[in-house]
Scaffold this motif. Structure first.
Motif, PDB file in Angstrom:
ATOM      1  N   TRP A  52       0.943  -1.258   0.301  1.00 50.66           N
ATOM      2  CA  TRP A  52       0.154  -0.144   0.456  1.00 50.66           C
ATOM      3  C   TRP A  52       1.038   0.995   0.095  1.00 50.66           C
ATOM      4  O   TRP A  52       2.474   1.417   0.493  1.00 50.66           O
ATOM      5  N   TYR A  53       0.145   2.528  -1.036  1.00 53.74           N
ATOM      6  CA  TYR A  53       1.066   3.657  -0.442  1.00 53.74           C
ATOM      7  C   TYR A  53       0.388   4.337  -1.228  1.00 53.74           C
ATOM      8  O   TYR A  53      -0.479   4.288  -1.628  1.00 53.74           O
ATOM      9  N   GLU A  54       1.270   5.838  -0.783  1.00 57.20           N
ATOM     10  CA  GLU A  54       0.380   6.990  -1.731  1.00 57.20           C
ATOM     11  C   GLU A  54       1.431   8.081  -2.306  1.00 57.20           C
ATOM     12  O   GLU A  54       2.469   7.674  -2.343  1.00 57.20           O
ATOM     13  N   ILE A  55       0.306   8.472  -2.968  1.00 60.41           N
ATOM     14  CA  ILE A  55       1.037   8.753  -4.616  1.00 60.41           C
ATOM     15  C   ILE A  55       0.471  10.577  -3.786  1.00 60.41           C
ATOM     16  O   ILE A  55      -0.872  10.964  -3.605  1.00 60.41           O
ATOM     17  N   GLU A  56       1.653  11.754  -3.917  1.00 55.61           N
ATOM     18  CA  GLU A  56       0.894  13.091  -3.963  1.00 55.61           C
ATOM     19  C   GLU A  56      -0.153  14.058  -4.448  1.00 55.61           C
ATOM     20  O   GLU A  56       0.477  13.573  -5.427  1.00 55.61           O
ATOM     21  N   GLY A  57      -0.832  13.485  -3.919  1.00 57.26           N
ATOM     22  CA  GLY A  57      -2.130  14.290  -4.032  1.00 57.26           C
ATOM     23  C   GLY A  57      -3.074  13.160  -4.937  1.00 57.26           C
ATOM     24  O   GLY A  57      -4.108  13.993  -5.975  1.00 57.26           O
ATOM     25  N   ARG A  58      -2.684  12.101  -5.293  1.00 58.28           N
ATOM     26  CA  ARG A  58      -4.101  11.269  -5.266  1.00 58.28           C
ATOM     27  C   ARG A  58      -3.831  10.098  -4.899  1.00 58.28           C
ATOM     28  O   ARG A  58      -4.587   9.769  -5.780  1.00 58.28           O
ATOM     29  N   GLY A  59      -4.268  10.342  -3.571  1.00 58.64           N
ATOM     30  CA  GLY A  59      -5.266   9.537  -2.488  1.00 58.64           C
ATOM     31  C   GLY A  59      -3.817   7.685  -2.690  1.00 58.64           C
ATOM     32  O   GLY A  59      -2.531   7.833  -3.081  1.00 58.64           O
ATOM     33  N   GLN A  60      -4.570   6.858  -2.025  1.00 59.48           N
ATOM     34  CA  GLN A  60      -3.476   5.884  -1.701  1.00 59.48           C
ATOM     35  C   GLN A  60      -3.906   4.335  -2.875  1.00 59.48           C
ATOM     36  O   GLN A  60      -5.163   4.828  -3.879  1.00 59.48           O
ATOM     37  N   PHE A  61      -3.481   3.554  -3.153  1.00 63.43           N
ATOM     38  CA  PHE A  61      -2.758   2.671  -4.402  1.00 63.43           C
ATOM     39  C   PHE A  61      -2.554   1.265  -3.431  1.00 63.43           C
ATOM     40  O   PHE A  61      -2.556   1.319  -2.187  1.00 63.43           O
ATOM     41  N   VAL A  62      -2.692   0.169  -3.752  1.00 63.32           N
ATOM     42  CA  VAL A  62      -2.103  -0.861  -3.815  1.00 63.32           C
ATOM     43  C   VAL A  62      -2.039  -2.276  -4.485  1.00 63.32           C
ATOM     44  O   VAL A  62      -2.969  -1.824  -5.803  1.00 63.32           O
ATOM     45  N   ARG A  63      -0.802  -3.271  -4.347  1.00 61.71           N
ATOM     46  CA  ARG A  63      -0.507  -3.660  -5.917  1.00 61.71           C
ATOM     47  C   ARG A  63      -0.032  -4.915  -5.286  1.00 61.71           C
ATOM     48  O   ARG A  63      -0.055  -4.472  -4.037  1.00 61.71           O
ATOM     49  N   ASN A  64       0.540  -5.713  -6.381  1.00 62.47           N
ATOM     50  CA  ASN A  64       0.533  -6.788  -5.338  1.00 62.47           C
ATOM     51  C   ASN A  64      -0.539  -7.631  -5.338  1.00 62.47           C
ATOM     52  O   ASN A  64      -0.490  -8.140  -3.511  1.00 62.47           O
ATOM     53  N   VAL A  65      -1.391  -7.864  -5.104  1.00 56.60           N
ATOM     54  CA  VAL A  65      -3.256  -8.406  -5.013  1.00 56.60           C
ATOM     55  C   VAL A  65      -2.988  -9.838  -5.363  1.00 56.60           C
ATOM     56  O   VAL A  65      -3.139 -10.048  -6.187  1.00 56.60           O
ATOM     57  N   LYS A  66      -3.287 -10.416  -4.368  1.00 55.98           N
ATOM     58  CA  LYS A  66      -3.062 -11.778  -4.086  1.00 55.98           C
ATOM     59  C   LYS A  66      -4.026 -12.321  -3.971  1.00 55.98           C
ATOM     60  O   LYS A  66      -4.358 -14.032  -4.360  1.00 55.98           O
ATOM     61  N   ASN A  67      -4.798 -11.560  -2.780  1.00 51.18           N
ATOM     62  CA  ASN A  67      -6.089 -12.699  -2.464  1.00 51.18           C
ATOM     63  C   ASN A  67      -7.009 -11.962  -2.539  1.00 51.18           C
ATOM     64  O   ASN A  67      -7.658 -10.436  -1.932  1.00 51.18           O
ATOM     65  N   PRO A  68      -7.981 -11.744  -3.592  1.00 45.05           N
ATOM     66  CA  PRO A  68      -8.759 -10.944  -3.992  1.00 45.05           C
ATOM     67  C   PRO A  68      -9.613 -10.720  -2.880  1.00 45.05           C
ATOM     68  O   PRO A  68     -10.062 -11.836  -1.950  1.00 45.05           O
TER      69      PRO A  68
END
Length: 300
Positions: A52-68
Motif C-alpha cells: 500500500w502506498y500514497e502518491i502525493e495529491g492522488r490518494g492511496q494505491f495497492v499493488r501485488n494483490v493476491k487474495n481478492p
C-alpha cells in the motif's frame, strides 16, 4: 478458462491524465484494516504481499494483490434501497487506485442507500523494490503506447481479474438477504480497467455471476463479440480523453440492439476523473447515473 483482453485505455490509466508516478512523491504505508473484509476464496494466512502506498495529491494505491476480497460499505437498513453496487477500481491491472474511484465512490453509493462493495481483485505481480517497480511500469507503458491508441491494440492479460469480478457478483447474490438487497439488482460500477471488467462480465459471465446493470466510467468502448441479450449499460467519459474518448462508440450501438445503453460524453475532463472533477461537467455523472437507475427501475 475465459481469456480477457486489456485495452490500451486500461493499461495507461494512471498516467493518461498527466500523472507520472516517478515524478511525484511515493510514500509506502501500513495496510489499512478493513472491517468485515470478505475474501472471495477464503481468508488467507497472510496478505503481506500487498503493498500500500500514497502518491502525493492522488490518494492511496495497492499493488501485488493476491487474495481478492470485497470491502463492504453497508447503509443502515432504514436507508437501504434494495440494490447493490460492486465497485471495480482502475489501475491497468497493475495496481488499484483507491482514491476518487474507490473509497470516495463507495461512500457516495452507500449514502444513496446501496449495499456497496469495493472489489480488491488480483493484480499483476510487480517488483517489491520501488525503483524496480517504476522501471517495470515504465516498460509496460512504453509497450502499450507503442501499440497506438486506435482502440484495436489489446495485449492479452491473465484470467484472474475476470474470475474475481464474476466470483464477487456470485457471492453478493448468494448472500443477498444478508446484505438486504434483491438478488436481481446487483450491479458493477467500474473505473477504467474496472470498467472493462464490468463490460466483460456482462458479455461473458454465466447467469449466476452476471451483473444486472453496468456502469462503465471512462472505460474504452471497443467492439467485441456480444451475446444476444445484455444487461443495461451506462457509460460516461470525456471527449478529450486521449484513450477512451477516441475509440468510437460501436459498443453502444451494438448494445442498444441487445438491451439498454446510455452514453454520457462530456466535453472536457480527460481520463481518470473518478467521481468527477469540477468545474468540468463530468462531476455530474453520479447524479445522472442515479437518475438512470431510477428510470430502469433498479431503485425507486
Amino acid at each position: 478458462m475465459k481469456k480477457i483482453l486489456l485495452t490500451v485505455a486500461a493499461a495507461v490509466a494512471f498516467s493518461a491524465a498527466g500523472f507520472a508516478q516517478n515524478s511525484q512523491k511515493v510514500t509506502y504505508i501500513k495496510s489499512p484494516e478493513f472491517k468485515n473484509q470478505i475474501y472471495l476464496y477464503g481468508k488467507p494466512d497472510s496478505v503481506e504481499t500487498e503493498q500500500w502506498y500514497e502518491i502525493e495529491g492522488r490518494g492511496q494505491f495497492v499493488r501485488n494483490v493476491k487474495n481478492p476480497a470485497l470491502i463492504p460499505y453497508l447503509p443502515a437498513k432504514r436507508k437501504a434501497n434494495g440494490a447493490a453496487v460492486i465497485i471495480a477500481p482502475g489501475g491497468a491491472f497493475l495496481h488499484h487506485t483507491f482514491g476518487s474511484g474507490g473509497f470516495e465512490a463507495a461512500e457516495w453509493f452507500k449514502n444513496q442507500g446501496f449495499a456497496t462493495f469495493i472489489l480488491k481483485y488480483r493484480t499483476e505481480e510487480t517488483p517489491l523494490d520501488e525503483a524496480e517497480h517504476q522501471a517495470f511500469v515504465a516498460e509496460k507503458m512504453a509497450g502499450y503506447r507503442a501499440g497506438g491508441l486506435s482502440g484495436n491494440y489489446a495485449p492479452q492479460t491473465p484470467d484472474f481479474a475476470y474470475d474475481d469480478i464474476c466470483a464477487a457478483v456470485k457471492l453478493v447474490r448468494g448472500h443477498a438477504a444478508e446484505f438486504n438487497v434483491q438478488p436481481d439488482k446487483i450491479g458493477i460500477v467500474g473505473f477504467s480497467a474496472g470498467a472493462l471488467l464490468g463490460v466483460y462480465n456482462a458479455e461473458s459471465a454465466p447467469d449466476e455471476s452476471r451483473a444486472d446493470f453496468i456502469g462503465s466510467i471512462y472505460g474504452q468502448l471497443v467492439m467485441r463479440k456480444m451475446p444476444e441479450k445484455l444487461p443495461p449499460l451506462f457509460a460516461a467519459m470525456s471527449s478529450d480523453d486521449e484513450l477512451s474518448g477516441q475509440s468510437g462508440f460501436e459498443v453502444i450501438q451494438a448494445w442498444q440492439k441487445r438491451g439498454v445503453a446510455e452514453l454520457h460524453l462530456f466535453g472536457q475532463g480527460g481520463h481518470n476523473f473518478g467521481m468527477g472533477h469540477e468545474p468540468y461537467t463530468n462531476a455530474l455523472w453520479p447524479e445522472e447515473f442515479l437518475a438512470w437507475l431510477k428510470m430502469i427501475k433498479i431503485i425507486k
